[in-house]
Design an enzyme around this catalytic site. Sequence first.
Site, short mmCIF file in Angstrom:
data_model
loop_
_atom_site.label_atom_id
_atom_site.label_comp_id
_atom_site.label_asym_id
_atom_site.label_seq_id
_atom_site.Cartn_x
_atom_site.Cartn_y
_atom_site.Cartn_z
N VAL A 142 0.60 -1.12 -0.15
CA VAL A 142 0.45 -0.57 0.29
C VAL A 142 0.14 1.48 0.27
CG1 VAL A 142 -1.90 1.21 1.46
CG2 VAL A 142 -1.81 -1.10 1.52
N LYS A 143 0.82 2.29 -0.84
CA LYS A 143 1.45 3.23 -1.34
C LYS A 143 1.13 4.46 -0.24
CE LYS A 143 2.82 4.43 -5.28
NZ LYS A 143 3.25 4.58 -6.76
N VAL A 144 1.52 4.67 0.47
CA VAL A 144 0.65 5.92 1.87
C VAL A 144 3.23 7.16 1.08
CG1 VAL A 144 1.52 6.62 4.07
CG2 VAL A 144 0.87 4.27 3.35
#
Length: 377
Positions: A142-144
């Site tokens: 998941v890109k944060v």
Amino acid sequence: MTDKANPLRQLGQRGQAVWLDYLRRDLFDGELKTLIDRDGLTGMTSNPSIFEKAIASGKYDADIVSAVAANKAIGDVELYEHMAIADIQKAADQLRVVYDKTGGKDGFISLEVSPKLANDTNGTIEEARRLWKTVGRDNLMVKVPGTKAGIPAIQQLTADGLNINITLLFSQDAYKATIEAYVAGLEARAAKGQPVDKIGSVASFFVSRIDSMVDDAIEKKIAAKDPKAGALSPLRGKFAIANAKLAYQHYLTVLASPRWKALAAKGAKVQRLLWASTGTKNKAYPDTLYIDELIGPDTVNTMPPATMDAFRDHGKVRESLLEDVAGAHKVFDGVSAGGIDLGPIMDHLVADGVKQFETAFDTLLGAVKSKRASKAA
């Protein structure tokens, strides 16, 4: 093409993973497998801009029609996620062979939380957890964003056991906060007796955008006949690589620390530096510049298709990331000594990066709405 003749595969032999910064549905018809087999591809990244271009291509029209027919009340965001998550799942399934072969070290596909949440810690945590559960694949990242609000979210999500790709990193300070959040998240998890050996993470350090901004500042000094311009002129096109090399030196320092060694004894995987925005924006620079000069162990280079093609054709492989670290310090210090204030540049790059992703997300939803309307008509 043999392994020896293919520079992309040689990167893997030097410890650098090759990821593709691109995603479109027709990749799953054999092209992705070819990239894995021929080039040693081990992962992929996506973002709203990539999905917008993919949906506008027309490859998703039938999916839009069927999804709306099944649920006429479906919203545009839900319709986008319906298509995006299906693609992410397919990519994860095809990359699973890499994930299993590397013992969970690689084989990841990334999906970004909404850029609208870049300054919302709790919102980022909730959406990341939801996407993780919905996609349901061990090799999802998941890109944060590595914003001030993103850092505590990264720590919490790592403690939750999620794989996190931290994006929009430009400065040394932001990277240091990122790797600290990863280590602290693992420590919090280990303190509860929970396993840390299945968690993967990358810190996406952007390069070409930095050079564009610093080069522009240098050009303005030259145009203004600033007395320091002569010393700055040779530094054009040098800062981003120097900045990345110094970030890697900090990574090595963390790796040697007692805190990390205690986690490594429990099976924790390193948070690899990922070089992002690696397509050259200045045509005066070699098209493989940000690959040639950033090759080193336990790193990732995520490349747009054109850059990948260029490096396959004429890339030169050497362990460049560890070369002339003293020179990297001189470049970094020289830019500052030349009167260029790096703080505002780094702050602007983060804010502009968030804005670009927000704009791309709005454009993406606009494309979904337009496609939906045209198919309904």
